[in-house]
Design an enzyme around this catalytic site. Structure first.
Site, short mmCIF file in Angstrom:
data_model
loop_
_atom_site.label_atom_id
_atom_site.label_comp_id
_atom_site.label_asym_id
_atom_site.label_seq_id
_atom_site.Cartn_x
_atom_site.Cartn_y
_atom_site.Cartn_z
N TYR A 159 0.84 -1.20 0.00
CA TYR A 159 0.00 0.00 0.00
C TYR A 159 0.88 1.26 0.00
O TYR A 159 1.87 1.34 0.72
CB TYR A 159 -0.91 0.04 1.23
CG TYR A 159 -1.42 1.42 1.47
CD1 TYR A 159 -0.88 2.20 2.48
CD2 TYR A 159 -2.34 1.99 0.60
CE1 TYR A 159 -1.29 3.51 2.65
CE2 TYR A 159 -2.74 3.30 0.76
CZ TYR A 159 -2.21 4.05 1.78
OH TYR A 159 -2.59 5.35 1.93
N HIS A 216 -3.12 0.51 7.08
CA HIS A 216 -4.19 0.39 6.09
C HIS A 216 -5.02 -0.88 6.29
O HIS A 216 -5.44 -1.53 5.29
CB HIS A 216 -3.58 0.42 4.69
CG HIS A 216 -4.41 1.16 3.68
ND1 HIS A 216 -5.14 0.52 2.72
CD2 HIS A 216 -4.64 2.47 3.51
CE1 HIS A 216 -5.78 1.42 1.98
NE2 HIS A 216 -5.50 2.62 2.44
C1 GCO Z 1 -4.49 7.67 3.45
C2 GCO Z 1 -5.37 6.65 2.83
C3 GCO Z 1 -5.50 6.73 1.35
C4 GCO Z 1 -6.49 5.72 0.81
C5 GCO Z 1 -7.11 6.24 -0.47
C6 GCO Z 1 -8.17 5.28 -1.00
O1 GCO Z 1 -4.24 7.51 4.65
O2 GCO Z 1 -4.11 8.63 2.80
O3 GCO Z 1 -5.22 5.44 3.42
O4 GCO Z 1 -4.34 6.68 0.69
O5 GCO Z 1 -5.89 4.50 0.55
O6 GCO Z 1 -7.70 7.46 -0.18
O7 GCO Z 1 -8.72 5.79 -2.15
MG MG Z 2 -5.00 5.80 5.52
#
Ligand code: GCO
Ligand code: MG
Length: 409
Positions: A159, A216
């Site tokens: 992620y 996440h």
């Molecule tokens: C963050 C988030 C985002 C999400 C995204 C999904 O903390 O910035 O986790 O990166 O993954 O907004 O569309």
């Molecule tokens: Mg986030």
């Protein structure tokens, strides 16, 4: 003053699907609001055009709370990402109009500012501490002090670990990792074993920076707990989303761990936070403004959290439009329990489409003191950046474990 028309503007200047609502009135004054649900953006357009528009045309612009309730209850079934994003766009636009009618910046409508600027954090990613360290140094030179750190682990769908683009304010990770149809397998143990030593290495080189890491909701709760314990010595600014909303109760187990927890971007309604807040399971609430239904509920949530000494850290990635980022700024200036603001460094195309994107000076978000949220959209320029082609129209492709089972993205 009455609402005479509603426009939904879809644009992707930085390659990220954004939805912005423009409310028009019989006085000629217009307002803007963010309604960005970047995974299913076209559903929000339908919800507004076919359902909310006929409901609110002709209403008085200044009856914001009543209009919010009318929209919220209009579907009988409520609190989903589609309806709440649609409501949010209209709600923010009505607050924008009220500021313009009164000739004051929106923070004045929220009780006036309690600070002159907002501290921020930016995203940095890379394969290892060395690569990320280089990016941190370049952003420190621009005044940034707090960094959300994500790792691109070889042969694993990680992620927040895609490519990055240069912007006038510094290097900004893109969201391309999210849309790739060929996602590598996800192995939670390998993830934790890779990331913890890298974070320790970074802390040894950067003893003073604010370090943030977003789990996440990808680790099983027990492993996330172990992870939180193993990074206690690093004095993180916060560890984000260690569990999913479905496992919220497990946050009880994090009580007593010194690593501050931030949680909530996936929660749909401000009252969903009441348990998290009452139990003081978190130090920071991370609401996604449009997911909540806009400025009106976000104000109520901030005040609820204030009563329990919990701070705000509104969700501010690239899939919040610059109009949404402007709302974050005004809310943060006026709420006593503001904690920190996640920011996205917009590219030059965004600067062409949006006039009045909140300025960042020395790592601090500063207001432009214009009426309302102080931001406008150039609809002709917006048309030049249609949504990019994607087999899933922006939805998040599945990510699987080695055994084939799907994980939360
Ligand atoms: C963050 C988030 C985002 C999400 C995204 C999904 O903390 O910035 O986790 O990166 O993954 O907004 O569309
Ligand atoms: Mg986030």
């Amino acid at each position: 003053m009455k609402i005479t028309d509603l426009k939904v503007i879809c644009t992707a200047p930085d390659g990220i699907r954004l939805v912005v609502v423009k409310v028009e009135t019989d006085s000629g004054i217009t307002g803007l609001g963010c309604a960005t649900f970047t995974q299913f953006p076209l559903t929000v357009v339908t919800a507004i055009d076919n359902y909310l528009k006929p409901l609110i045309l002709g209403r008085k612009v200044d009856e914001i709370n009543d209009t919010w309730q009318a929209m919220y209850l209009s579907g009988y079934w409520r609190n989903g990402p589609v309806l709440n994003n649609a409501i949010a766009g209209i709600d923010q636009a009505l607050w924008d109009i009220k500021g313009k009618v009164l000739g004051v910046p929106a923070f004045q409508l929220f009780g006036g500012k309690v600070r002159n600027s907002l501290s921020t954090y930016v995203h940095v990613n890379g394969v290892d501490a060395k690569e990320i360290g280089t990016k941190i140094i370049s952003l420190q030179e621009r005044g940034f002090k707090n960094f959300r750190i994500q790792f691109a682990i070889p042969k694993m769908s990680s992620y927040g670990a895609g490519s990055s683009i240069p912007t006038k304010l510094g290097i900004q990770p893109t969201q391309d990792y999210r849309l790739s149809l060929s996602q590598e397998p996800w192995e939670e143990k390998r993830y934790a074993e890779y990331v913890v030593p890298q974070l320790k290495d970074l802390r040894s080189h950067f003893p003073k920076i604010g370090m943030i890491h977003d789990l996440h909701e990808r680790l099983s709760p027990e492993l996330a707990l172990e992870f939180a314990k193993s990074v206690e010595e690093l004095k993180l600014f916060f560890l984000e989303d260690p569990v999913s909303p479905e496992n919220m109760d497990f946050l009880e187990n994090f009580r007593g761990i010194s690593t501050p927890i931030a949680f909530g971007e996936l929660l749909n309604v401000w009252t969903d936070f009441s348990r998290v807040i009452k139990e003081r399971w978190v130090s920071y609430i991370r609401c996604h403004l449009t997911q909540l239904g806009g400025v009106t509920p976000a104000l109520k949530l901030a005040h609820l959290a204030e009563g329990f000494g919990i701070k705000t850290a509104l969700h501010g990635p690239g899939d919040v439009s610059p109009v949404g980022h402007a709302a974050h700024l005004h809310l943060g200036l006026a709420t006593e329990n503001f904690g920190i603001q996640e920011v996205y460094l917009h590219g030059e195309n965004s600067e062409r489409v949006f006039k009045g994107i909140p300025e960042i000076e020395e790592g601090l978000l500063v207001p432009n003191h214009r009426p309302g949220f102080g931001i406008e959209i150039d609809e002709e320029e917006a048309k030049k950046f249609p949504f990019p082609e994607h087999p899933l129209n922006g939805a998040w492709p599945e990510i699987r474990r080695p055994d084939g089972s799907i994980i939360r993205p």
